[in-house]
Design an enzyme around this catalytic site. Structure first.
Site, PDB file in Angstrom:
ATOM      1  CE  LYS A 161     -11.681  -0.909 -10.130  1.00 28.82           C
ATOM      2  NZ  LYS A 161     -10.934  -1.964  -9.413  1.00 28.82           N
ATOM      3  CE1 TYR A 215     -12.429   2.556  -9.202  1.00 33.47           C
ATOM      4  CE2 TYR A 215     -14.715   2.624  -9.956  1.00 33.47           C
ATOM      5  CZ  TYR A 215     -13.748   2.113  -9.107  1.00 33.47           C
ATOM      6  OH  TYR A 215     -14.094   1.161  -8.164  1.00 33.47           O
ATOM      7  CB  THR A 259     -15.117   0.941   2.633  1.00 30.89           C
ATOM      8  OG1 THR A 259     -15.282   2.130   1.844  1.00 30.89           O
ATOM      9  CG2 THR A 259     -15.061  -0.269   1.722  1.00 30.89           C
ATOM     10  CG  ASP A 278       2.475   4.760  -6.303  1.00 28.74           C
ATOM     11  OD1 ASP A 278       1.620   4.196  -7.025  1.00 28.74           O
ATOM     12  OD2 ASP A 278       2.524   5.993  -6.151  1.00 28.74           O
ATOM     13  CG  ASP A 332      -2.257   0.680   1.011  1.00 26.48           C
ATOM     14  OD1 ASP A 332      -3.287   0.000   0.985  1.00 26.48           O
ATOM     15  OD2 ASP A 332      -2.266   1.928   0.837  1.00 26.48           O
ATOM     16  CG  ASN A 360      -8.266  -4.396  -2.922  1.00 25.39           C
ATOM     17  OD1 ASN A 360      -9.490  -4.446  -2.994  1.00 25.39           O
ATOM     18  ND2 ASN A 360      -7.642  -3.552  -2.106  1.00 25.39           N
ATOM     19  CB  VAL A 403     -18.485  -2.392  -0.565  1.00 22.71           C
ATOM     20  CG1 VAL A 403     -18.264  -3.153   0.741  1.00 22.71           C
ATOM     21  CG2 VAL A 403     -18.615  -3.352  -1.739  1.00 22.71           C
TER      22      VAL A 403
HETATM   23  N1  LIG Z   1     -16.000   0.201  -2.001  1.00 21.55           N
HETATM   24  C1  LIG Z   1     -16.824  -0.024  -3.012  1.00 21.55           C
HETATM   25  O1  LIG Z   1     -18.001   0.307  -2.971  1.00 21.55           O
HETATM   26  C2  LIG Z   1     -16.318  -0.720  -4.257  1.00 21.55           C
HETATM   27  C3  LIG Z   1     -17.253  -1.025  -5.258  1.00 21.55           C
HETATM   28  C4  LIG Z   1     -16.838  -1.671  -6.403  1.00 21.55           C
HETATM   29  C5  LIG Z   1     -15.510  -2.017  -6.545  1.00 21.55           C
HETATM   30  N2  LIG Z   1     -14.622  -1.710  -5.572  1.00 21.55           N
HETATM   31  C6  LIG Z   1     -13.227  -2.098  -5.798  1.00 21.55           C
HETATM   32  O2  LIG Z   1     -12.735  -2.784  -4.671  1.00 21.55           O
HETATM   33  C7  LIG Z   1     -11.367  -2.460  -4.464  1.00 21.55           C
HETATM   34  C8  LIG Z   1     -11.183  -1.884  -3.083  1.00 21.55           C
HETATM   35  O3  LIG Z   1     -12.031  -0.766  -2.951  1.00 21.55           O
HETATM   36  P1  LIG Z   1     -12.060   0.111  -1.629  1.00 21.55           P
HETATM   37  O4  LIG Z   1     -13.378   0.777  -1.614  1.00 21.55           O
HETATM   38  O5  LIG Z   1     -11.617  -0.689  -0.469  1.00 21.55           O
HETATM   39  O6  LIG Z   1     -10.945   1.219  -1.990  1.00 21.55           O
HETATM   40  P2  LIG Z   1     -10.248   2.271  -1.028  1.00 21.55           P
HETATM   41  O7  LIG Z   1      -9.992   3.473  -1.832  1.00 21.55           O
HETATM   42  O8  LIG Z   1     -11.017   2.425   0.232  1.00 21.55           O
HETATM   43  O9  LIG Z   1      -8.856   1.551  -0.670  1.00 21.55           O
HETATM   44  C9  LIG Z   1      -7.922   1.349  -1.656  1.00 21.55           C
HETATM   45  C10 LIG Z   1      -6.590   0.994  -1.011  1.00 21.55           C
HETATM   46  O10 LIG Z   1      -5.610   1.078  -2.047  1.00 21.55           O
HETATM   47  C11 LIG Z   1      -4.549   1.912  -1.607  1.00 21.55           C
HETATM   48  N3  LIG Z   1      -3.965   2.606  -2.743  1.00 21.55           N
HETATM   49  C12 LIG Z   1      -4.469   3.662  -3.433  1.00 21.55           C
HETATM   50  N4  LIG Z   1      -3.609   4.059  -4.380  1.00 21.55           N
HETATM   51  C13 LIG Z   1      -2.545   3.219  -4.302  1.00 21.55           C
HETATM   52  C14 LIG Z   1      -1.316   3.119  -5.016  1.00 21.55           C
HETATM   53  N5  LIG Z   1      -1.027   3.974  -6.011  1.00 21.55           N
HETATM   54  N6  LIG Z   1      -0.455   2.129  -4.690  1.00 21.55           N
HETATM   55  C15 LIG Z   1      -0.739   1.282  -3.680  1.00 21.55           C
HETATM   56  N7  LIG Z   1      -1.874   1.327  -2.959  1.00 21.55           N
HETATM   57  C16 LIG Z   1      -2.762   2.288  -3.271  1.00 21.55           C
HETATM   58  C17 LIG Z   1      -5.188   2.887  -0.624  1.00 21.55           C
HETATM   59  O11 LIG Z   1      -4.228   3.449   0.255  1.00 21.55           O
HETATM   60  C18 LIG Z   1      -6.185   1.977   0.084  1.00 21.55           C
HETATM   61  O12 LIG Z   1      -5.589   1.302   1.168  1.00 21.55           O
HETATM   62  C19 LIG Z   1     -10.997  -1.490  -5.582  1.00 21.55           C
HETATM   63  O13 LIG Z   1     -10.425  -2.200  -6.657  1.00 21.55           O
HETATM   64  C20 LIG Z   1     -12.327  -0.894  -5.973  1.00 21.55           C
HETATM   65  O14 LIG Z   1     -12.325  -0.415  -7.299  1.00 21.55           O
HETATM   66  C21 LIG Z   1     -14.990  -1.063  -4.428  1.00 21.55           C
END
Ligand SMILES: NC(=O)c1ccc[n+]([C@@H]2O[C@H](COP(=O)([O-])OP(=O)(O)OC[C@H]3O[C@@H](n4cnc5c(N)ncnc54)[C@H](O)[C@@H]3O)[C@@H](O)[C@H]2O)c1
Length: 270
Positions: free
Chosen positions: A181, A177, A212, A85, A58, A112, A210
């Site tokens: 996706k 985005y 979060t 990164d 991360d 992820n 979701v």
């Molecule tokens: N939360 C939702 O509603 C939702 C819905 C559909 C899909 N998703 C997918 O699920 C996955 C997780 O989503 P989330 O909501 O937990 O996302 P989030 O943004 O809450 O967390 C993403 C994580 O990735 C890390 N991150 C961001 N940029 C980064 C980089 N350049 N290098 C390394 N790490 C990096 C962030 O620090 C964080 O810990 C993603 O692929 C997202 O597209 C989420």
């Protein structure tokens, strides 16, 4: 973990009950990108609870260390954290190689990490567009490139790419985005074909919206609550555990003949 807080705390849902146990996950080396918070942190925790050997990367070091500390305090094996990164492909691949050198070849890869920041299609410039594709799409390929040789050697692998309901619903305000996706689904399909002969499976998990901590803090409003109520077949809200349950199954041998597919967990969005 506290997942349903804020505006969703009053929404009744039947209890989920215990997670299933997957004997095949015990001792498996699992890597999660973006594992410090959100869904990624739930994946890290749940694989650790299965007895897997978990590593994650991360850019949020503070959240990563807090997660590793918390899991260790729970008596679980401390997950291995490395700062990376995912947009920096070469450096990221070096981190993946380092992780494999420390804890062994990765057999479950969860791609992820993502960034769903909003942007305007009428003004976004090429540099920003490339940056958003790097964080939402390209690293899936470069991680697979880095770990697939190790999976070939051990003769098995499960790669789980995170897609999004955003590529299937009428969402706006984040074209890079959504394009990324949608592309993750295509990448999943073609790499499942390429890697299948080596018994490496590639699947795409498509979550709905979701709740979060970050989504609750930054995105959920009364208006989005109405959209969710109208769009989901099921009442209630998705929480990270709903997605983690599917991800565990895809990582486990129980899904051993499943590859090249989209797996949707969105409470029936239509
Ligand atoms: N939360 C939702 O509603 C939702 C819905 C559909 C899909 N998703 C997918 O699920 C996955 C997780 O989503 P989330 O909501 O937990 O996302 P989030 O943004 O809450 O967390 C993403 C994580 O990735 C890390 N991150 C961001 N940029 C980064 C980089 N350049 N290098 C390394 N790490 C990096 C962030 O620090 C964080 O810990 C993603 O692929 C997202 O597209 C989420």
């Amino acid at each position: 973990m506290e997942h349903l807080t804020g505006p969703n705390s009053g929404i009744a849902r039947p209890p989920l009950g215990d997670f299933a146990s997957y004997p095949s996950l015990v001792g498996q080396v699992v890597f999660v990108s973006g594992g410090a918070s959100g869904l990624g942190a739930e994946f890290v925790e749940q694989f650790a609870r299965q007895g897997s050997v978990v590593a994650f990367a991360d850019v949020d070091d503070a959240a990563a260390v807090a997660l590793a500390d918390r899991l260790e305090q729970l008596g679980l094996r401390r997950p291995l954290y490395r700062h990376a990164d995912v947009r920096m492909a070469s450096a990221y691949q070096e981190v993946l190689a380092d992780i494999a050198a420390v804890i062994g070849p990765i057999s479950v890869l969860v791609n992820n990490a993502a960034n769903d920041e909003r942007h305007d299609s009428t003004v976004i410039d090429p540099s920003k567009w490339s940056d958003l594709l790097a964080v939402n799409l390209s690293h899936h390929l470069f991680a697979i490139q880095a770990v697939a040789p190790g999976m070939r050697e051990i003769g098995v692998g499960s790669i789980i790419n995170l897609g999004s309901v955003a590529a299937h619903a009428p969402f706006t305000g984040m074209p890079a985005y959504i394009a990324a996706k949608a592309a993750v689904e295509g990448l999943t399909r073609t790499l499942a074909r390429e890697l299948g002969p080596a018994r490496i499976r590639v699947n795409c998990v498509i979550p709905g919206w979701v709740m979060t901590v970050r989504q609750l803090r930054e995105r959920v409003t009364e208006q989005t609550e109405r959209i969710l109520d109208e769009s989901q077949c099921l009442p209630g809200r998705l929480i990270p555990a709903d997605v983690a349950r599917l991800v565990l199954w895809l990582g486990a041998a129980d899904s051993g003949m499943c590859t090249g597919q989209n797996w949707v967990v969105d409470a029936g969005w239509s």
